[in-house]
Design a protein around this motif. Structure first.
Motif, PDB file in Angstrom:
ATOM      1  N   ALA A 148      13.958 -27.094  10.601  1.00  0.00           N
ATOM      2  CA  ALA A 148      15.299 -26.882  11.151  1.00  0.00           C
ATOM      3  C   ALA A 148      16.358 -26.929  10.057  1.00  0.00           C
ATOM      4  CB  ALA A 148      15.592 -27.943  12.212  1.00  0.00           C
ATOM      5  N   PHE A 149      16.173 -27.845   9.104  1.00  0.00           N
ATOM      6  CA  PHE A 149      17.128 -27.950   7.998  1.00  0.00           C
ATOM      7  C   PHE A 149      17.212 -26.630   7.230  1.00  0.00           C
ATOM      8  CE2 PHE A 149      17.855 -28.817   3.458  1.00  0.00           C
ATOM      9  CZ  PHE A 149      19.123 -29.380   3.532  1.00  0.00           C
ATOM     10  N   GLY A 150      16.056 -26.019   7.020  1.00  0.00           N
ATOM     11  CA  GLY A 150      16.057 -24.746   6.310  1.00  0.00           C
ATOM     12  C   GLY A 150      16.678 -23.633   7.130  1.00  0.00           C
ATOM     13  N   ARG A 151      16.335 -23.569   8.411  1.00  0.00           N
ATOM     14  CA  ARG A 151      16.826 -22.481   9.255  1.00  0.00           C
ATOM     15  C   ARG A 151      18.327 -22.569   9.483  1.00  0.00           C
ATOM     16  NH1 ARG A 151      13.193 -19.449  12.036  1.00  0.00           N
ATOM     17  NH2 ARG A 151      14.695 -19.067  13.700  1.00  0.00           N
ATOM     18  N   LEU A 152      18.862 -23.789   9.487  1.00  0.00           N
ATOM     19  CA  LEU A 152      20.296 -23.951   9.725  1.00  0.00           C
ATOM     20  C   LEU A 152      21.132 -23.627   8.490  1.00  0.00           C
ATOM     21  CD1 LEU A 152      20.309 -27.227  11.863  1.00  0.00           C
ATOM     22  CD2 LEU A 152      20.716 -24.885  12.648  1.00  0.00           C
ATOM     23  N   GLY A 153      20.495 -23.542   7.347  1.00  0.00           N
ATOM     24  CA  GLY A 153      21.231 -23.214   6.129  1.00  0.00           C
ATOM     25  C   GLY A 153      21.646 -21.750   6.108  1.00  0.00           C
ATOM     26  N   GLU A 154      22.796 -21.482   5.546  1.00  0.00           N
ATOM     27  CA  GLU A 154      23.269 -20.106   5.459  1.00  0.00           C
ATOM     28  C   GLU A 154      22.421 -19.315   4.471  1.00  0.00           C
ATOM     29  OE1 GLU A 154      27.350 -19.775   4.551  1.00  0.00           O
ATOM     30  OE2 GLU A 154      28.046 -20.782   6.369  1.00  0.00           O
ATOM     31  N   ARG A 155      22.152 -18.092   4.829  1.00  0.00           N
ATOM     32  CA  ARG A 155      21.406 -17.229   3.926  1.00  0.00           C
ATOM     33  C   ARG A 155      22.301 -16.759   2.786  1.00  0.00           C
ATOM     34  NH1 ARG A 155      17.177 -13.283   6.974  1.00  0.00           N
ATOM     35  NH2 ARG A 155      16.179 -14.824   8.321  1.00  0.00           N
ATOM     36  N   GLY A 156      21.666 -16.477   1.653  1.00  0.00           N
ATOM     37  CA  GLY A 156      22.411 -15.858   0.572  1.00  0.00           C
ATOM     38  C   GLY A 156      22.667 -14.399   0.910  1.00  0.00           C
ATOM     39  N   ALA A 157      23.575 -13.779   0.201  1.00  0.00           N
ATOM     40  CA  ALA A 157      23.894 -12.382   0.495  1.00  0.00           C
ATOM     41  C   ALA A 157      24.408 -11.679  -0.752  1.00  0.00           C
ATOM     42  CB  ALA A 157      24.931 -12.287   1.612  1.00  0.00           C
ATOM     43  N   VAL A 158      24.022 -10.414  -0.859  1.00  0.00           N
ATOM     44  CA  VAL A 158      24.565  -9.526  -1.885  1.00  0.00           C
ATOM     45  C   VAL A 158      25.601  -8.641  -1.205  1.00  0.00           C
ATOM     46  CG1 VAL A 158      24.058  -7.644  -3.477  1.00  0.00           C
ATOM     47  CG2 VAL A 158      22.451  -9.541  -3.249  1.00  0.00           C
ATOM     48  N   LEU A 159      26.814  -8.656  -1.720  1.00  0.00           N
ATOM     49  CA  LEU A 159      27.907  -7.881  -1.136  1.00  0.00           C
ATOM     50  C   LEU A 159      28.195  -6.652  -1.990  1.00  0.00           C
ATOM     51  CD1 LEU A 159      30.492 -10.626  -0.092  1.00  0.00           C
ATOM     52  CD2 LEU A 159      28.752  -9.524   1.301  1.00  0.00           C
ATOM     53  N   LEU A 160      28.580  -5.582  -1.327  1.00  0.00           N
ATOM     54  CA  LEU A 160      28.975  -4.348  -2.012  1.00  0.00           C
ATOM     55  C   LEU A 160      30.123  -3.733  -1.226  1.00  0.00           C
ATOM     56  CD1 LEU A 160      28.562  -2.063  -4.086  1.00  0.00           C
ATOM     57  CD2 LEU A 160      26.820  -1.113  -2.572  1.00  0.00           C
ATOM     58  N   THR A 161      31.264  -3.572  -1.887  1.00  0.00           N
ATOM     59  CA  THR A 161      32.460  -3.032  -1.241  1.00  0.00           C
ATOM     60  C   THR A 161      33.038  -1.909  -2.092  1.00  0.00           C
ATOM     61  OG1 THR A 161      33.011  -5.155  -0.211  1.00  0.00           O
ATOM     62  CG2 THR A 161      34.792  -3.554  -0.427  1.00  0.00           C
ATOM     63  N   VAL A 162      33.479  -0.855  -1.430  1.00  0.00           N
ATOM     64  CA  VAL A 162      34.146   0.251  -2.115  1.00  0.00           C
ATOM     65  C   VAL A 162      35.465   0.526  -1.411  1.00  0.00           C
ATOM     66  CG1 VAL A 162      34.031   2.684  -2.768  1.00  0.00           C
ATOM     67  CG2 VAL A 162      31.968   1.294  -2.839  1.00  0.00           C
ATOM     68  N   ASP A 163      36.552   0.544  -2.190  1.00  0.00           N
ATOM     69  CA  ASP A 163      37.834   0.947  -1.614  1.00  0.00           C
ATOM     70  C   ASP A 163      38.293   2.227  -2.300  1.00  0.00           C
ATOM     71  OD1 ASP A 163      38.841   0.175  -4.069  1.00  0.00           O
ATOM     72  OD2 ASP A 163      39.731  -1.689  -3.341  1.00  0.00           O
ATOM     73  N   THR A 175      38.126   1.222  -6.522  1.00  0.00           N
ATOM     74  CA  THR A 175      37.354   0.149  -7.143  1.00  0.00           C
ATOM     75  C   THR A 175      36.095  -0.139  -6.340  1.00  0.00           C
ATOM     76  OG1 THR A 175      39.443  -0.856  -7.875  1.00  0.00           O
ATOM     77  CG2 THR A 175      37.463  -2.218  -8.037  1.00  0.00           C
ATOM     78  N   VAL A 176      35.037  -0.521  -7.041  1.00  0.00           N
ATOM     79  CA  VAL A 176      33.818  -0.982  -6.388  1.00  0.00           C
ATOM     80  C   VAL A 176      33.626  -2.451  -6.754  1.00  0.00           C
ATOM     81  CG1 VAL A 176      32.418  -0.093  -8.316  1.00  0.00           C
ATOM     82  CG2 VAL A 176      31.318  -0.676  -6.158  1.00  0.00           C
ATOM     83  N   TYR A 177      33.332  -3.272  -5.753  1.00  0.00           N
ATOM     84  CA  TYR A 177      33.115  -4.704  -5.935  1.00  0.00           C
ATOM     85  C   TYR A 177      31.696  -5.033  -5.478  1.00  0.00           C
ATOM     86  CZ  TYR A 177      38.227  -4.403  -5.409  1.00  0.00           C
ATOM     87  OH  TYR A 177      39.552  -4.041  -5.508  1.00  0.00           O
ATOM     88  N   PHE A 178      31.021  -5.895  -6.210  1.00  0.00           N
ATOM     89  CA  PHE A 178      29.692  -6.318  -5.774  1.00  0.00           C
ATOM     90  C   PHE A 178      29.325  -7.616  -6.471  1.00  0.00           C
ATOM     91  CE2 PHE A 178      29.337  -3.089  -9.101  1.00  0.00           C
ATOM     92  CZ  PHE A 178      28.648  -3.765 -10.090  1.00  0.00           C
ATOM     93  N   GLY A 179      28.308  -8.276  -5.926  1.00  0.00           N
ATOM     94  CA  GLY A 179      27.847  -9.517  -6.527  1.00  0.00           C
ATOM     95  C   GLY A 179      27.168 -10.401  -5.511  1.00  0.00           C
ATOM     96  N   ASN A 180      26.796 -11.595  -5.970  1.00  0.00           N
ATOM     97  CA  ASN A 180      26.177 -12.598  -5.116  1.00  0.00           C
ATOM     98  C   ASN A 180      27.278 -13.365  -4.396  1.00  0.00           C
ATOM     99  OD1 ASN A 180      25.069 -15.180  -4.264  1.00  0.00           O
ATOM    100  ND2 ASN A 180      23.237 -14.618  -5.419  1.00  0.00           N
ATOM    101  N   GLU A 181      27.212 -13.397  -3.089  1.00  0.00           N
ATOM    102  CA  GLU A 181      28.270 -14.012  -2.285  1.00  0.00           C
ATOM    103  C   GLU A 181      28.486 -15.478  -2.644  1.00  0.00           C
ATOM    104  OE1 GLU A 181      29.298 -13.601   2.375  1.00  0.00           O
ATOM    105  OE2 GLU A 181      27.412 -14.639   1.940  1.00  0.00           O
TER     106      GLU A 181
END
Length: 405
Positions: free
Chosen positions: A62-77, A80-86
């Motif tokens: 349960a401790f593991g499942r309740l933890g937030e997952r990591g995420a790779v984000l990618l944004t384009v406006d 500019t393009v933005y990306f990285g590890n959240e």
């Protein structure tokens, strides 16, 4: 322009450690149950010990499942393009500095996204975008849209930053991000043989003066051969579809020989280098054909015809890609990089000719190091299959040279 963001989640170290701990505790509880029963321990004590292990296992999970997952984000406006590890940091580049964009993967593992692999934002099982940006002194600069004159000052030549950014295939946001990136990627120049600049020096090969190949226009419809949409019967339409599938397989087999043979990678790197315009055109055509392909004849003539036409464009793109790659060899790279690849090819040939596993492992290891260094510098862009094959031959040589106990 409204910014578009896509997010690719992955399991963090917390999730993996918690799952491992939960599994160990569950196994320990089962072992304790058997051991305590065999030892004749009181039932209440046995129940308490086993129950505690099971509860601890469930709490760990349960401790593991309740933890937030990591995420790779990618944004384009708009510009500019933005990306990285959240969870760590995001970087940004002006779209004007974007040199190339291509799709790779799926990734074999989730990168730790630190140290030497800080620019590899990959997630196991997910595809990723290969993004190359022009930089100078570590800062983004506008990507070159015209070939450099041979008299340009080499000190002002742009460098590149090469990134892999995980994306979820099928996500509409990813499709929009990719479309925006491709619109901003500058038009690349066909690879050309680099000629010597000092007086009296001659080109390394006669192909240096050869004109660049004509780019393939993927929007131009094929001009020959019967089309499925015009077939006189369903049986004829199916036969034409099967012929298209066979031609598709032929292209995949031909390209696979460059992906799976490290010697071909070292001799003709442009064939698989997605920063070369003919190669990226081929990959765009390949993506289109793969998206339209089905396991069996689809029964829908319009879809089958679209696939047939995409395969025809794919074959034209592959012919241009292979012709260009074999014509230029490694000559589109800087002289020092050409020399490194030449050294790597000689080492690879020595390893292939050697009958001593230890010697083979040494040579293959040096080849792998050269390729890895050039890849990390953004000079070489080998396909994952080629890198995996090089690692495999090195591993086999090491295993063959390890004495058995």
């Amino acid at each position: 322009m409204v910014p578009v963001t896509c997010r690719t989640e992955y399991l963090t170290g917390r999730h993996h450690r918690s799952a491992t701990a939960a599994w160990v505790l569950m196994v320990a509880g089962m072992v304790a149950l058997v051991a305590l029963n065999v030892a004749g321990v009181d039932g209440l004590v046995t129940s308490a010990v086993v129950g505690a292990a099971i509860v601890a296992s469930l709490l760990g999970a349960a401790f593991g499942r309740l933890g937030e997952r990591g995420a790779v984000l990618l944004t384009v406006d708009e510009d500019t393009v933005y990306f990285g590890n959240e969870d760590r940091t995001l970087v940004s580049y002006p779209l004007s500095s974007l040199v190339t964009v291509a799709v790779g993967g799926p990734a074999d593992a989730t990168s730790d996204m630190t140290g030497e692999r800080v620019r590899h934002l990959t997630v196991i099982g997910q595809k990723y975008l290969k993004l190359t940006f022009a930089t100078r002194d570590g800062k983004p600069v506008p990507a070159d849209r015209t070939p450099r004159d041979r008299d340009d000052d080499p000190d002002t030549a742009p460098e590149t930053h090469f990134w892999r950014v995980a994306v979820v295939e099928g996500d509409p946001a990813v499709a929009e991000v990719l479309a925006r990136l491709r619109r901003h990627a500058p038009e690349r120049i066909a690879t050309r043989k680099k000629t010597a600049t000092s007086a009296g020096q001659q080109p390394r090969a006669a192909a240096a003066s050869a004109p660049p190949d004509e780019p393939v226009d993927l929007t131009r419809p094929p001009t020959s051969g019967p089309r499925i949409v015009d077939a006189g019967s369903d049986e004829a339409a199916q036969r034409l579809w099967e012929e298209a599938a066979r031609r598709h397989d032929e292209v995949l087999g031909a390209y696979g020989s460059y992906e799976l043979d490290p010697a071909m990678l070292l001799r003709y790197p442009a064939v698989t280098d997605v920063t070369v315009d003919q190669t990226q055109t081929f990959h765009l055509a390949l993506d289109e054909a793969m998206a339209l392909r089905t396991d069996d004849y689809p029964g829908n003539r319009s879809r089958a015809d679209a696939y047939q036409q995409s395969v025809a464009r794919l074959r034209r793109a592959w012919i241009a890609c292979e012709k260009n790659g074999r014509r230029v060899g490694a000559s589109y790279l800087e002289q020092g990089d050409q020399d490194d690849l030449d050294t790597a090819l000689k080492l690879y040939n020595h390893a292939a000719a050697s009958t001593t596993p230890a010697e083979q492992a040494t040579y293959y290891g040096r080849v792998r190091d050269i390729v890895s260094t050039m890849t990390d510098r953004g000079v070489l862009h080998p396909p994952e299959a080629a890198v995996a094959e090089l690692q495999a031959v090195t591993r086999r040589a090491l295993e063959a040279g390890t004495p058995k106990a």
